[in-house]
Design a protein around this motif. Structure first.
Motif, mmCIF file in Angstrom:
data_model
loop_
_atom_site.group_PDB
_atom_site.id
_atom_site.type_symbol
_atom_site.label_atom_id
_atom_site.label_comp_id
_atom_site.label_asym_id
_atom_site.label_seq_id
_atom_site.Cartn_x
_atom_site.Cartn_y
_atom_site.Cartn_z
ATOM 1 N N ARG A 112 1.001 -1.205 -0.014
ATOM 2 C CA ARG A 112 0.051 -0.014 -0.023
ATOM 3 C C ARG A 112 0.986 1.416 0.022
ATOM 4 O O ARG A 112 1.839 1.363 0.916
ATOM 5 C CB ARG A 112 -0.791 -0.023 1.088
ATOM 6 C CG ARG A 112 -1.903 -0.880 1.125
ATOM 7 C CD ARG A 112 -2.998 -0.623 2.156
ATOM 8 N NE ARG A 112 -2.710 -0.917 3.487
ATOM 9 C CZ ARG A 112 -3.011 -1.790 4.303
ATOM 10 N NH1 ARG A 112 -3.874 -2.796 3.958
ATOM 11 N NH2 ARG A 112 -2.545 -1.645 5.419
ATOM 12 N N ALA A 113 0.694 2.114 -1.082
ATOM 13 C CA ALA A 113 1.386 3.408 -1.031
ATOM 14 C C ALA A 113 0.530 4.389 -0.946
ATOM 15 O O ALA A 113 -0.615 4.611 -1.616
ATOM 16 C CB ALA A 113 2.171 3.362 -2.364
ATOM 17 N N THR A 114 0.609 5.446 0.360
ATOM 18 C CA THR A 114 -0.305 6.390 0.307
ATOM 19 C C THR A 114 0.168 7.854 0.242
ATOM 20 O O THR A 114 1.311 8.000 0.956
ATOM 21 C CB THR A 114 -1.060 6.115 1.827
ATOM 22 O OG1 THR A 114 -1.561 4.875 1.889
ATOM 23 C CG2 THR A 114 -2.202 6.970 2.161
ATOM 24 N N ALA A 115 -0.413 8.647 -0.251
ATOM 25 C CA ALA A 115 -0.167 9.896 -0.531
ATOM 26 C C ALA A 115 -1.094 10.939 -0.616
ATOM 27 O O ALA A 115 -2.142 10.739 -1.439
ATOM 28 C CB ALA A 115 0.845 10.270 -1.720
ATOM 29 N N ASN A 116 -1.188 12.006 0.169
ATOM 30 C CA ASN A 116 -2.318 12.955 -0.039
ATOM 31 C C ASN A 116 -3.584 12.567 0.003
ATOM 32 O O ASN A 116 -4.510 12.816 -0.609
ATOM 33 C CB ASN A 116 -2.106 13.801 -1.345
ATOM 34 C CG ASN A 116 -0.712 14.569 -1.337
ATOM 35 O OD1 ASN A 116 -0.365 14.956 -0.424
ATOM 36 N ND2 ASN A 116 -0.259 14.510 -2.732
ATOM 37 N N GLY A 117 -3.894 11.319 0.846
ATOM 38 C CA GLY A 117 -5.104 10.697 1.105
ATOM 39 C C GLY A 117 -5.546 9.650 0.150
ATOM 40 O O GLY A 117 -6.652 9.017 0.446
ATOM 41 N N SER A 118 -4.757 9.513 -0.614
ATOM 42 C CA SER A 118 -4.881 8.412 -1.873
ATOM 43 C C SER A 118 -4.346 7.171 -1.538
ATOM 44 O O SER A 118 -2.967 7.418 -1.376
ATOM 45 C CB SER A 118 -4.671 9.366 -3.124
ATOM 46 O OG SER A 118 -4.794 8.255 -4.138
ATOM 47 N N THR A 119 -4.583 6.193 -1.817
ATOM 48 C CA THR A 119 -3.827 4.956 -1.602
ATOM 49 C C THR A 119 -3.902 4.300 -2.874
ATOM 50 O O THR A 119 -5.154 3.943 -3.500
ATOM 51 C CB THR A 119 -4.512 4.024 -0.375
ATOM 52 O OG1 THR A 119 -4.365 4.713 0.677
ATOM 53 C CG2 THR A 119 -3.771 2.678 -0.344
ATOM 54 N N LYS A 120 -2.732 3.603 -3.252
ATOM 55 C CA LYS A 120 -2.602 2.648 -4.428
ATOM 56 C C LYS A 120 -2.216 1.431 -3.802
ATOM 57 O O LYS A 120 -1.134 1.314 -3.013
ATOM 58 C CB LYS A 120 -1.453 3.167 -5.326
ATOM 59 C CG LYS A 120 -1.757 4.590 -6.024
ATOM 60 C CD LYS A 120 -0.699 4.994 -7.199
ATOM 61 C CE LYS A 120 -1.024 6.448 -7.693
ATOM 62 N NZ LYS A 120 -0.137 6.913 -8.575
ATOM 63 N N GLU A 121 -2.862 0.298 -4.206
ATOM 64 C CA GLU A 121 -2.346 -0.838 -3.845
ATOM 65 C C GLU A 121 -1.772 -1.670 -5.335
ATOM 66 O O GLU A 121 -2.333 -1.742 -6.105
ATOM 67 C CB GLU A 121 -3.561 -1.632 -3.326
ATOM 68 C CG GLU A 121 -3.848 -1.179 -1.894
ATOM 69 C CD GLU A 121 -4.645 -1.980 -1.009
ATOM 70 O OE1 GLU A 121 -4.920 -3.128 -1.619
ATOM 71 O OE2 GLU A 121 -5.325 -1.512 0.012
#
Length: 154
Positions: free
Chosen positions: A108-117
């Motif tokens: 899980r990569a999270t930045a600025n409230g957005s998460t990419k899995e």
């Protein structure tokens, strides 16, 4: 700011670091220091498209988690910038099961409230490497063996 100065600031904050890399990560490097240096700077994981064989093993020996992007994915295709906060929730369960269910985990990569899995493969490739990684690296494993407190079977 130098890499060292940045690593000191992250260490003061208790922020573990990761490296996002391309193909054949570790090729052409001074193999011994190529894994020690990142560990001393606070790097706890490397996510790469592929690894130079000995360097991957040296990373494990230093307690750094080597993860490999799935085929066809990389930093660019996933839109990663390195400014994300990363989480690897399945690593402990995989190690505890000695990879009985495979070696793929969700990242899980999270930045600025957005998460990419996305999926990545854990590149701890031998039972002995599992032991080294569980102890935080080969040095800690050997010291615990000498003290009689090391878990000695994978």
């Amino acid at each position: 700011m130098s890499i060292y100065d940045a690593s000191v600031k992250y260490a003061e904050r208790g922020t573990p670091l990761i490296i996002l890399a391309g193909k054949e990560y570790g090729s052409g490097s001074s193999r011994d220091w190529a894994a020690k240096g990142p560990r001393l700077l606070g790097v706890r994981a490397v996510i790469a498209e592929s690894f130079e064989r000995i360097h991957r093993s040296n990373l494990v020996g230093m307690g750094i988690l080597p993860l490999q992007f799935e085929a066809g994915t990389n930093v660019e295709s996933l839109g990663l910038t390195g400014e994300e906060t990363y989480d690897f929730p399945g690593v402990k369960a995989l190690l505890d099961a000695k990879f009985a269910g495979g070696k793929t985990i969700q990242v899980r990569a999270t930045a600025n409230g957005s998460t990419k899995e996305f999926e990545a493969t854990v590149r701890i490739d031998t039972p002995q490497e599992i032991l080294y990684f569980e102890h935080g690296g080969i040095l800690q494993y050997v010291l615990r063996q000498l003290a009689g407190t090391a878990k000695t079977s994978a």
